[in-house]
Design a protein around this motif. Structure first.
Motif, PDB file in Angstrom:
ATOM      1  N   PHE A   4      29.392 -16.843  39.158  1.00 10.98           N
ATOM      2  CA  PHE A   4      29.551 -17.246  40.554  1.00 10.98           C
ATOM      3  C   PHE A   4      30.528 -16.322  41.257  1.00 10.98           C
ATOM      4  CE2 PHE A   4      28.011 -20.883  38.338  1.00 10.98           C
ATOM      5  CZ  PHE A   4      27.218 -21.559  39.224  1.00 10.98           C
ATOM      6  N   LEU A   9      17.984 -12.700  42.989  1.00 16.29           N
ATOM      7  CA  LEU A   9      18.881 -13.106  44.065  1.00 16.29           C
ATOM      8  C   LEU A   9      19.133 -11.946  45.019  1.00 16.29           C
ATOM      9  CD1 LEU A   9      21.439 -15.013  41.832  1.00 16.29           C
ATOM     10  CD2 LEU A   9      19.623 -16.002  43.222  1.00 16.29           C
ATOM     11  N   GLU A  59      17.680  -8.261  46.682  1.00 14.89           N
ATOM     12  CA  GLU A  59      16.541  -7.398  46.977  1.00 14.89           C
ATOM     13  C   GLU A  59      16.982  -5.972  46.707  1.00 14.89           C
ATOM     14  OE1 GLU A  59      12.948  -7.990  47.492  1.00 14.89           O
ATOM     15  OE2 GLU A  59      13.905  -9.429  48.850  1.00 14.89           O
ATOM     16  N   ALA A  83      20.865 -18.673  49.781  1.00 18.30           N
ATOM     17  CA  ALA A  83      21.153 -20.090  49.543  1.00 18.30           C
ATOM     18  C   ALA A  83      22.154 -20.228  48.400  1.00 18.30           C
ATOM     19  CB  ALA A  83      19.871 -20.843  49.204  1.00 18.30           C
ATOM     20  N   PHE A  84      21.952 -19.412  47.386  1.00 16.41           N
ATOM     21  CA  PHE A  84      22.847 -19.488  46.230  1.00 16.41           C
ATOM     22  C   PHE A  84      24.267 -19.076  46.604  1.00 16.41           C
ATOM     23  CE2 PHE A  84      24.430 -17.749  42.108  1.00 16.41           C
ATOM     24  CZ  PHE A  84      24.477 -18.952  41.445  1.00 16.41           C
ATOM     25  N   GLU A 106      19.268 -15.972  34.194  1.00 16.44           N
ATOM     26  CA  GLU A 106      19.617 -17.383  34.009  1.00 16.44           C
ATOM     27  C   GLU A 106      18.998 -18.241  35.107  1.00 16.44           C
ATOM     28  OE1 GLU A 106      21.079 -19.230  31.901  1.00 16.44           O
ATOM     29  OE2 GLU A 106      21.765 -17.709  30.479  1.00 16.44           O
ATOM     30  N   MET A 107      19.080 -17.737  36.326  1.00 15.15           N
ATOM     31  CA  MET A 107      18.589 -18.497  37.466  1.00 15.15           C
ATOM     32  C   MET A 107      17.064 -18.549  37.460  1.00 15.15           C
ATOM     33  SD  MET A 107      21.220 -19.451  39.286  1.00 15.15           S
ATOM     34  CE  MET A 107      20.565 -19.732  40.922  1.00 15.15           C
ATOM     35  N   GLY A 108      16.464 -17.584  36.811  1.00 16.91           N
ATOM     36  CA  GLY A 108      15.010 -17.575  36.759  1.00 16.91           C
ATOM     37  C   GLY A 108      14.381 -17.016  38.020  1.00 16.91           C
ATOM     38  N   THR A 109      15.175 -16.334  38.841  1.00 14.00           N
ATOM     39  CA  THR A 109      14.640 -15.777  40.080  1.00 14.00           C
ATOM     40  C   THR A 109      15.574 -14.681  40.595  1.00 14.00           C
ATOM     41  OG1 THR A 109      14.031 -16.285  42.338  1.00 14.00           O
ATOM     42  CG2 THR A 109      15.816 -17.566  41.414  1.00 14.00           C
ATOM     43  N   ARG A 131      16.094 -14.712  49.990  1.00 13.35           N
ATOM     44  CA  ARG A 131      16.342 -16.041  50.536  1.00 13.35           C
ATOM     45  C   ARG A 131      17.040 -16.923  49.512  1.00 13.35           C
ATOM     46  NH1 ARG A 131      12.963 -16.334  55.163  1.00 13.35           N
ATOM     47  NH2 ARG A 131      12.042 -14.264  55.209  1.00 13.35           N
ATOM     48  N   ALA A 132      16.545 -16.844  48.274  1.00 10.08           N
ATOM     49  CA  ALA A 132      17.174 -17.628  47.205  1.00 10.08           C
ATOM     50  C   ALA A 132      18.627 -17.206  47.042  1.00 10.08           C
ATOM     51  CB  ALA A 132      16.414 -17.439  45.898  1.00 10.08           C
ATOM     52  N   ILE A 139      30.861 -24.315  45.092  1.00 11.95           N
ATOM     53  CA  ILE A 139      31.211 -24.653  43.708  1.00 11.95           C
ATOM     54  C   ILE A 139      32.573 -24.077  43.337  1.00 11.95           C
ATOM     55  CG2 ILE A 139      30.599 -24.161  41.310  1.00 11.95           C
ATOM     56  CD1 ILE A 139      27.632 -24.479  42.224  1.00 11.95           C
ATOM     57  N   GLU A 199      25.815 -19.707  49.367  1.00 11.61           N
ATOM     58  CA  GLU A 199      26.491 -20.905  49.893  1.00 11.61           C
ATOM     59  C   GLU A 199      26.939 -21.810  48.752  1.00 11.61           C
ATOM     60  OE1 GLU A 199      24.049 -23.030  52.640  1.00 11.61           O
ATOM     61  OE2 GLU A 199      23.312 -21.191  53.592  1.00 11.61           O
ATOM     62  N   ASP A 200      26.010 -22.036  47.826  1.00 12.29           N
ATOM     63  CA  ASP A 200      26.343 -22.917  46.707  1.00 12.29           C
ATOM     64  C   ASP A 200      27.497 -22.348  45.898  1.00 12.29           C
ATOM     65  OD1 ASP A 200      24.435 -24.761  47.381  1.00 12.29           O
ATOM     66  OD2 ASP A 200      22.877 -23.861  46.150  1.00 12.29           O
TER      67      ASP A 200
END
Lengths: 300, 300
Positions: free
Chosen positions: B7, B48, B50, B64-65, B43-46, B60-61, B72, B67-68
């Motif tokens: 993170f 993050l 580009e 959003a991540f 780990e995230m499977g996508t 986009r993912a 966190i 922000e999270d």
DNA sequence: AGCATCTAATACCTCAGCGGCATCGGCCGG
DNA sequence: CCGGCCGATGCCGCTGAGGTATTAGATGCT
């Protein structure tokens, strides 16, 4: 440094209140777990567990931290899921444009409803825009896809999906003399007042109409340019002149306007879903796929 | 497994949008950081980020991540601070008992106000309980500390802090014949009706009074036992009999009750702050320290 | 065209630290 | 008194996080 490992480990220890059982639950050896908890307490700067002669219990700080642990671990997991779902196009926002004509087609609500059912967590933002403005918005990125009309065969660098077709016809008041003529021709429009679409909004159509009129040698008088189809129709209704409107733009019933095909004017246009190939919005792919499926096999 | 390291690293990369600068900010080498981000995406499977010819941007993912991530990491830090502050006794809850007498003392509000000022985030829960019930509550753990009266010199396994002292005196109606006598003695109480505290609530005092009366050879008549000092005073006022009350329990002014010392009865009691030595509530130590300082050097 | 520069990506190596095994020491129940 | 349960410790092996050096691709300047 605090790692999520510490949170997971502490959660297990705090719930089991027993290093052996907690270690077993974590598939870990008891000493390894014990050391991690020791390190965690050092990181936190305060004891979290009360060492008692027979086992352990939570300190007040530990009890509060346990709550925070649960919350944080849950948020971590949610962050992962959220990112995944966004990447899968199951979650997010899709900006969709549609123009006067597309909005009146029965396909549109079918597409949107089907999409909402399939991807309820994708927020559909609908934007009512004329075709040319949609193209600009697609280029600018403020629109993901647009339902719009394009003259058949016109080249473009966008991706397109053909949904239906349409053509232009002459719009004229019900009591106009030409309504009683069979096979109206462009030359019949000589000296008639015409209402044309605003070239600022729809340059392509404006240019094509003017070219056709010129080619036919018609010296029509442009009485007015209007910003959208509704206005055009109202002006025709008010007797300001004749106009060219799409066939699928059926005048509302209590209207005094009728549409008549022109024998020597055919300007076929396609109703298309249009989007930028470089657009990476994952939900867009779903929309395209769904529209393609619906358009190919319309429901019985 | 997702670690907070991931993170923190992603946060830096997402904010700098440049691996070199982000690595520098993290005191890390660019390749190390790059690999951690690669692992994170796995780990995230996508994805993050580009990957673009010139640098990187957020998917986009990824947005959003991001922000999270912020959320966190902030929560992790807050969890650490919260646990620390609880352990320091700066945050939490303190259950404090006080009885009729302690509640009427001017020291009490001073102590409580000083504590609230010094530790505004410790919630003070006040419980009005008679002395004996406070002792039970302290044992049971539902009370952290109690302000109560104890006969001087009585042994106890609690920790105590002496705040003030008091004694018992005879409570009698203003117009009672004994009020005109100097140096009332226990023997003067023979054949008088007496109102005593309920031994269930205050066994120690009850027993001591009874012992003194017996030793003095007084055959007093127990007209009534009463649950608390207010009741006792009202009964005396109503002429039901005489009673023994603390000197600091001054009858309210429009009362017909007066207090007279007894020449041969002295039962000194101490007003004390009492707590369990094994109580681990860190805020308790602050309360004790503060009360000790205030009691030793009362404000001028 | 050619070179300098900026970027992300790879290769290879080192070592900190995470985890396992064995064991200790204290406490309780039988 | 002894066996068992528990937390605590010492020691060792190995995974994986991180460093250095370098590659590869793109861009911009001369």
């Amino acid at each position: 440094m605090l790692q999520t490992r510490h949170f997971r480990y502490f959660l297990a220890v705090a719930e089991e209140l027993n290093f052996h059982r907690a270690a077993e639950r974590l598939n870990l050896s008891q000493p390894a777990l014990w050391r991690q908890i020791r390190d965690l307490e050092a990181e936190m700067g305060t004891p979290l567990l009360e060492r008692e002669p027979r086992g352990i219990s939570l300190t007040r700080a530990g009890a509060a931290f346990l709550e925070d642990c649960r919350d944080i671990l849950e948020r971590v997991e949610n962050a992962r899921l959220r990112a995944r779902r966004i990447a899968q196009g199951e979650l997010g926002t899709l900006h969709i444009g549609f123009n006067e004509i597309a909005g009146r087609r029965p396909e549109m609500p079918r597409f949107l409803q089907a999409f909402r059912r399939a991807f309820p967590e994708v927020s559909l933002q609908l934007h009512f825009l004329m075709s040319q403005l949609q193209v600009d918005a697609l280029r600018g990125g403020s629109l993901d896809a647009g339902f719009l009309l394009r003259p058949r065969g016109e080249r473009t660098d966008f991706q397109t999906l053909r949904i239906g077709e349409d053509d232009y016809a002459l719009a004229l008041p019900r009591d106009h003399p030409l309504t009683r003529r069979e096979g109206i021709r462009l030359t019949d429009l000589s000296d008639q007042a015409l209402i044309l679409p605003n070239p600022r909004n729809n340059a392509v159509i404006y240019d094509r109409l003017m070219t056709r009129l010129r080619d036919a040698g018609v010296s029509a008088r442009i009485a007015q340019v209007a910003d959208n189809e509704n206005t055009i129709m109202n002006l025709v209704d008010a007797g300001m002149g004749l106009a060219f409107l799409n066939l699928s733009f059926r005048p509302p019933e209590p209207s005094g306007v009728v549409l008549r095909p022109l024998a020597d004017l055919t300007m076929p246009v396609d109703l298309e879903l249009v989007w930028r190939g470089a657009n990476t919005n994952p939900a867009l792919a779903h929309l395209v796929e769904l529209v393609r499926a619906q358009a190919e096999a319309p429901p019985a």
